[in-house]
Design an enzyme around this catalytic site. Structure first.
Site, PDB file in Angstrom:
ATOM      1  N   ASP A  49      48.437 103.458  49.942  1.00 13.98           N
ATOM      2  CA  ASP A  49      47.880 102.110  49.825  1.00 13.98           C
ATOM      3  C   ASP A  49      46.568 102.149  49.058  1.00 13.98           C
ATOM      4  O   ASP A  49      45.692 102.973  49.332  1.00 13.98           O
ATOM      5  CB  ASP A  49      47.635 101.520  51.217  1.00 13.98           C
ATOM      6  CG  ASP A  49      47.031 100.134  51.150  1.00 13.98           C
ATOM      7  OD1 ASP A  49      47.798  99.163  51.015  1.00 13.98           O
ATOM      8  OD2 ASP A  49      45.789 100.020  51.223  1.00 13.98           O
ATOM      9  N   TYR A  54      39.137  98.539  44.578  1.00 12.20           N
ATOM     10  CA  TYR A  54      38.532  99.778  45.043  1.00 12.20           C
ATOM     11  C   TYR A  54      37.925 100.532  43.861  1.00 12.20           C
ATOM     12  O   TYR A  54      38.633 100.893  42.910  1.00 12.20           O
ATOM     13  CB  TYR A  54      39.549 100.663  45.757  1.00 12.20           C
ATOM     14  CG  TYR A  54      40.143 100.077  47.022  1.00 12.20           C
ATOM     15  CD1 TYR A  54      39.574  98.975  47.656  1.00 12.20           C
ATOM     16  CD2 TYR A  54      41.285 100.621  47.586  1.00 12.20           C
ATOM     17  CE1 TYR A  54      40.120  98.434  48.800  1.00 12.20           C
ATOM     18  CE2 TYR A  54      41.843 100.088  48.745  1.00 12.20           C
ATOM     19  CZ  TYR A  54      41.257  98.990  49.347  1.00 12.20           C
ATOM     20  OH  TYR A  54      41.808  98.450  50.485  1.00 12.20           O
ATOM     21  N   GLY A 287      42.302 107.396  55.662  1.00 15.21           N
ATOM     22  CA  GLY A 287      41.723 107.938  54.439  1.00 15.21           C
ATOM     23  C   GLY A 287      41.214 109.335  54.706  1.00 15.21           C
ATOM     24  O   GLY A 287      41.322 109.848  55.823  1.00 15.21           O
TER      25      GLY A 287
END
Length: 336
Positions: A49, A54, A287
């Protein structure tokens, strides 16, 4: 690694998804980011994802480079549209047809793929008619540039309206991406029941509460070197400090350590397993700034927490978790 269906669809995704918010293109170097992606693949993670916003599109590029050479059919790649990107001009934001059509092409180019498995509206856009947004989604799906559509942090009224339009347009709205963890439960009262009714899954972010639920932050002690709370460049420091880094929260979280120990889990694994215990959650986003973080966190895959364990967790946390359902809503005007 176990897999779950995404919403009321036939698409299976890994129950742990690798997400690159605050890492790729900002917090960690590209070489390290690539090692983290490869560690995720080695651990059985097939779902990735990202979002165009970002690191102002750089994260997509880094992820695309890291996945180059992998069998595309074995991966599920998600990205998002809404927030300002590029030079942040007057049409470089929101969910207008113009921005969405231009954004999907940019995302595909950076990711090095012909399509994404899931294209998500990163927030609700109060300044663009929902009909325009949903028609753009439908055209993107029919063009083969996305297989399914999703949203992020939408409230129940927004989900219902979008689901109704998607059905009329012949496309599938299969997911919502909210923040959800032991300490932040604002989707439980309204969003989850509505989503279950509509056939929408949750793709949850921050399952370890920006690292707070790992137990690495100790009351009265300096923040660990290299932690999210010390990373002013990545952009997550203010959120974690304002919401979680106080002695009451940290002392309460420390009470979860015996539960994790009894189960042979790390604190992070317990937090991820807790999120996955909710049947409406299809996957938990994790993450990493180091490959070993991925290797540890995937230990939560397949862990089943029984009712007794869940009750022990609730007893420890008491009234600390935030449950106000109104906090699922996007701000009342477009974010810029």
């Amino acid at each position: 690694m176990e897999h779950r269906y995404l919403g009321n669809s036939g698409l299976k995704i890994s129950e742990i998804t690798y997400g690159n918010w605050l890492t790729h293109g900002s917090q960690v170097e590209n070489e390290t980011a690539t090692k983290c992606v490869h560690a995720a693949l080695d651990a059985g993670i097939s779902t990735f994802d990202t979002a165009d916003v970002y690191a102002n599109t750089v994260a997509e590029q880094v992820l695309g480079d890291a996945l180059a050479g992998q069998r595309r059919e074995s991966l599920e790649i998600f990205t998002k549209v809404y927030f300002p990107t590029g030079p942040q001009g007057h049409n470089d934001t929101g969910l207008s047809r113009k921005h969405m059509m231009e954004s999907i092409d940019g995302s595909l180019r950076r990711l090095g793929t012909d399509y994404v498995d899931l294209y998500q509206a990163h927030r609700y856009d109060y300044e663009t008619p929902l009909e325009e947004t949903m028609q753009a989604f439908a055209d993107i799906v029919r063009a083969g540039k996305a297989l399914y559509i999703g949203v992020s942090e939408w409230n129940t009224d927004q989900l219902r309206a979008a689901h109704h339009m998607a059905r009329d347009l012949g496309i599938q709205l299969v997911s919502n991406q909210p923040q959800y963890n032991m300490l932040w439960r604002v989707i439980e009262e309204r969003v989850i029941p509505t989503s279950q009714e509509l056939g929408i899954s949750q793709v949850v972010w921050s399952p370890i509460a920006q690292g707070v639920l790992t137990g690495k932050y100790k009351p009265g002690q300096a923040f660990p070197e290299g932690s999210r709370a010390t990373d002013e460049k990545g952009g997550g420091a203010d959120m974690i400090k304002s919401r979680y880094l106080n002695d009451d929260t940290l002392n309460t979280v420390a009470g979860l350590e015996p539960i994790a120990s009894d189960l042979g889990l790390t604190m992070a694994q317990l937090a991820i397993a807790w999120v996955l215990a909710n049947d409406n959650v299809a996957t938990a986003l994790v993450g990493a700034s180091r490959p070993e973080q991925i290797e540890s966190n995937v230990g939560a895959a397949g862990v089943k927490l029984d009712a007794e364990v869940l009750a022990r967790i609730d007893a420890v946390l008491g009234d600390l978790p935030e449950t106000d359902p109104t906090k699922t809503q996007s701000p009342p005007t477009r974010l810029t």
